[in-house]
Structure formats: C-alpha cells, structure tokens
Design a protein around this motif. Sequence first.
Motif, PDB file in Angstrom:
ATOM      1  N   TYR A  97       0.828  -1.203   0.000  1.00  0.00           N
ATOM      2  CA  TYR A  97       0.000   0.000   0.000  1.00  0.00           C
ATOM      3  C   TYR A  97       0.862   1.252   0.000  1.00  0.00           C
ATOM      4  O   TYR A  97       1.875   1.309   0.697  1.00  0.00           O
ATOM      5  N   ASP A  98       0.433   2.245  -0.724  1.00  0.00           N
ATOM      6  CA  ASP A  98       0.929   3.597  -0.517  1.00  0.00           C
ATOM      7  C   ASP A  98      -0.125   4.277   0.359  1.00  0.00           C
ATOM      8  O   ASP A  98      -1.101   3.642   0.775  1.00  0.00           O
ATOM      9  N   GLU A  99       0.064   5.547   0.661  1.00  0.00           N
ATOM     10  CA  GLU A  99      -0.872   6.218   1.571  1.00  0.00           C
ATOM     11  C   GLU A  99      -2.304   6.188   1.045  1.00  0.00           C
ATOM     12  O   GLU A  99      -3.246   5.857   1.762  1.00  0.00           O
ATOM     13  N   ARG A 100      -2.474   6.513  -0.219  1.00  0.00           N
ATOM     14  CA  ARG A 100      -3.824   6.577  -0.797  1.00  0.00           C
ATOM     15  C   ARG A 100      -4.525   5.221  -0.738  1.00  0.00           C
ATOM     16  O   ARG A 100      -5.672   5.122  -0.321  1.00  0.00           O
ATOM     17  N   THR A 101      -3.832   4.161  -1.127  1.00  0.00           N
ATOM     18  CA  THR A 101      -4.482   2.848  -1.156  1.00  0.00           C
ATOM     19  C   THR A 101      -4.699   2.280   0.246  1.00  0.00           C
ATOM     20  O   THR A 101      -5.668   1.560   0.470  1.00  0.00           O
ATOM     21  N   PHE A 102      -3.825   2.618   1.198  1.00  0.00           N
ATOM     22  CA  PHE A 102      -4.044   2.147   2.571  1.00  0.00           C
ATOM     23  C   PHE A 102      -5.256   2.845   3.172  1.00  0.00           C
ATOM     24  O   PHE A 102      -6.096   2.203   3.816  1.00  0.00           O
ATOM     25  N   LEU A 103      -5.363   4.148   2.953  1.00  0.00           N
ATOM     26  CA  LEU A 103      -6.538   4.878   3.454  1.00  0.00           C
ATOM     27  C   LEU A 103      -7.824   4.318   2.850  1.00  0.00           C
ATOM     28  O   LEU A 103      -8.838   4.188   3.541  1.00  0.00           O
ATOM     29  N   ALA A 104      -7.788   3.972   1.577  1.00  0.00           N
ATOM     30  CA  ALA A 104      -8.964   3.369   0.934  1.00  0.00           C
ATOM     31  C   ALA A 104      -9.275   1.998   1.550  1.00  0.00           C
ATOM     32  O   ALA A 104     -10.441   1.651   1.746  1.00  0.00           O
TER      33      ALA A 104
END
Length: 172
Positions: free
Chosen positions: A44-51
Amino acid sequence: MQSGFRVPYTVKETPDKGRGVFAEAPVNKGDILWRFVPGQYAVYDERTFLAAIKGMSKADIAYELTHAFGMKEFPDYLIRISDDGVLINHADDANTATQSTLSDEQPVLAVAQTIQDVTKALLGDRYALIALRDIAAGEELTNNYEIEVADPPFYLTLCDQYGVDEDYLEAE
C-alpha cells in the motif's frame, strides 16, 4: 492459498505476546523460513491504505496498523502479510532476519517506484526470512523489528490518529 513458510511450523499462544509462530522441526542456520509468495501479501501507498481502511472500526484499523510494516528499501509503502508470517513476534535477540538486511547487495529503490514495482521486488530470496542460527523444534520464531522495520511517515500519523502505541517495538 500457498503459505510463505518453507519449514514446518505451528501457531500457538505465547506467554506475553498473544499468538506466535513456533518451529515444528529443527531449522539450520541460513535456512529460508518464510518468503513472500503471490496472493499472501499486499503493498500500500498512503492513498491505497486509506482506501483499504475506510469504513473499518477503530479496533480493526488499529489491528491493521499493528500488522502492517514498512521497509527501508521502500520508504513510501506499507506491506501487509496475509499468512501466518504476520504472527512472527519481535525479540531483540531474534533468531531470524530478512536476507536483504544481511547482504551488501545494492538497494532496489531505483526500480521500485510504484506499488506494482514493490510487489514484484518482494518476490524472490532477497526478502526471504532466514535463520540467524540453528533453531530447535518448539522454539518461537522471532524477528528484530527495530532493525527490520522502517515505517513511512503516513503510518506514524495514522498510529497517532487511531491511538496505536508502538510499545511492542521497545527493547525487552
């Protein structure tokens, strides 16, 4: 689904860490114990982890945060293991280490620019977990998180936001 373990193991309760992974048979120094396999981890990067955590309860988010980690070679990414490898506990005097931390190989940062690059880079023996010494049957498999883990800044912010305490990384 295929597990990343390459040695016989069992999962059982530990006196002070919840569940842990234990060798079912003797393991020789240098043997590969676990490695990344397709379908048994996510990057995950930040965007995909938050999603991924969107809509989860605070307790579920805390669980995800305490079971995801970053690596020095991939400073902007989190990795979440899906098999029992996620249950390998921390110890200062660990009996395992990631092979990349023991080698003088050049880092792969230049080629790991996307989630797909990191996902692909983790396959192979470079990031395999190996035995630092002979391990007896029945002994718990441990890893020194303080040496192995390098979490991205967004991870630390989320830990603060959700009240996740990193005390489990403190020296024993």
